[in-house]
Design a protein around this motif. Structure first.
Motif, PDB file in Angstrom:
ATOM      1  N   SER A  43       0.850  -1.200   0.000  1.00 30.35           N
ATOM      2  CA  SER A  43       0.000   0.000   0.000  1.00 30.35           C
ATOM      3  C   SER A  43       0.883   1.246   0.000  1.00 30.35           C
ATOM      4  O   SER A  43       1.156   1.826   1.054  1.00 30.35           O
ATOM      5  CB  SER A  43      -0.952  -0.016   1.186  1.00 30.35           C
ATOM      6  OG  SER A  43      -0.258  -0.273   2.379  1.00 30.35           O
ATOM      7  N   PRO A  44       1.294   1.657  -1.183  1.00 27.13           N
ATOM      8  CA  PRO A  44       2.171   2.831  -1.277  1.00 27.13           C
ATOM      9  C   PRO A  44       1.498   4.126  -0.814  1.00 27.13           C
ATOM     10  O   PRO A  44       2.159   4.998  -0.261  1.00 27.13           O
ATOM     11  CB  PRO A  44       2.553   2.891  -2.752  1.00 27.13           C
ATOM     12  CG  PRO A  44       1.629   1.994  -3.472  1.00 27.13           C
ATOM     13  CD  PRO A  44       1.058   1.047  -2.471  1.00 27.13           C
ATOM     14  N   ALA A  45       0.192   4.236  -1.003  1.00 23.85           N
ATOM     15  CA  ALA A  45      -0.498   5.458  -0.576  1.00 23.85           C
ATOM     16  C   ALA A  45      -0.423   5.606   0.940  1.00 23.85           C
ATOM     17  O   ALA A  45      -0.191   6.713   1.454  1.00 23.85           O
ATOM     18  CB  ALA A  45      -1.944   5.424  -1.042  1.00 23.85           C
ATOM     19  N   LEU A  46      -0.612   4.512   1.651  1.00 22.56           N
ATOM     20  CA  LEU A  46      -0.513   4.546   3.110  1.00 22.56           C
ATOM     21  C   LEU A  46       0.902   4.935   3.538  1.00 22.56           C
ATOM     22  O   LEU A  46       1.084   5.736   4.459  1.00 22.56           O
ATOM     23  CB  LEU A  46      -0.897   3.188   3.706  1.00 22.56           C
ATOM     24  CG  LEU A  46      -0.794   3.063   5.220  1.00 22.56           C
ATOM     25  CD1 LEU A  46      -1.759   4.012   5.904  1.00 22.56           C
ATOM     26  CD2 LEU A  46      -1.077   1.630   5.647  1.00 22.56           C
ATOM     27  N   ALA A  47       1.893   4.378   2.850  1.00 22.08           N
ATOM     28  CA  ALA A  47       3.289   4.689   3.174  1.00 22.08           C
ATOM     29  C   ALA A  47       3.584   6.167   2.950  1.00 22.08           C
ATOM     30  O   ALA A  47       4.253   6.809   3.766  1.00 22.08           O
ATOM     31  CB  ALA A  47       4.230   3.826   2.346  1.00 22.08           C
ATOM     32  N   VAL A  48       3.077   6.726   1.853  1.00 24.72           N
ATOM     33  CA  VAL A  48       3.283   8.154   1.582  1.00 24.72           C
ATOM     34  C   VAL A  48       2.575   8.983   2.647  1.00 24.72           C
ATOM     35  O   VAL A  48       3.115   9.983   3.137  1.00 24.72           O
ATOM     36  CB  VAL A  48       2.798   8.518   0.162  1.00 24.72           C
ATOM     37  CG1 VAL A  48       2.751  10.018  -0.037  1.00 24.72           C
ATOM     38  CG2 VAL A  48       3.700   7.874  -0.881  1.00 24.72           C
TER      39      VAL A  48
END
Length: 168
Positions: A144-149
């Motif tokens: 989940s790249p959005a969560l990481a960002v």
């Protein structure tokens, strides 16, 4: 007999012989210079290769030292974060009776639950290695790249606020 006719011919032959000898000497000198230049170039290449290998070895050594130091710092940081979470959990647990009195038992239970969650997170963090944690972080970013960002943005905002308040 006419010696004047043979003199220019023998002078030409002698000049031609001397010219050919000078030409041969020049060719030999050029060949010697070419050989010397080739030998020097080979020596310089060898010297450069040796120096390059030395620098690469030193760079690898410094890299290994930096990696070791980074590992030590990461382990120390992980330990400090685990201690901080544990201390925060204890502080929340210590304030739970006050929350019971002022806001009610329901909110006190929330505080106790939060305290247990913090203590559990501290124990899980303390039990894992830095490599395992970094693998988990990579997996989180991959899934989940959005969560990481979002987490990075919030963390950056909190750090900015922290440093801004310490400057003032």
């Amino acid at each position: 007999m006419d010696t004047s006719a043979t003199a220019p011919t023998s002078g030409r032959a002698e000049a031609k012989t001397r010219f050919n000898a000078a030409l041969a000497e020049a060719k030999a000198g050029a060949a010697a210079l070419r050989t010397e230049a080739s030998d020097r170039a080979a020596a310089y290449r060898s010297q450069a290769r040796t120096q390059s290998e030395n620098w690469v070895g030193e760079a690898r050594n410094y890299g290994a030292q930096a990696k070791g130091k980074a590992g030590e710092l990461a382990t120390d940081g992980k330990g400090k974060v685990a201690e901080a979470l544990s201390a925060l959990g204890r502080a929340v647990l210590d304030t739970a009776p006050t929350v019971d009195e002022k806001l009610g038992a329901k909110y006190g239970d929330y505080a106790r639950t939060a305290s247990r969650s913090l203590q559990d997170a501290s124990a899980r963090l303390d039990a894992r290695t830095v490599d395992e944690l970094s693998d988990d972080a990579r997996e989180l970013v991959r899934k989940s790249p959005a969560l990481a960002v979002g987490i990075a943005a919030v963390g950056g905002f909190l750090l900015a606020r922290l440093f801004r308040s310490s400057k003032d």
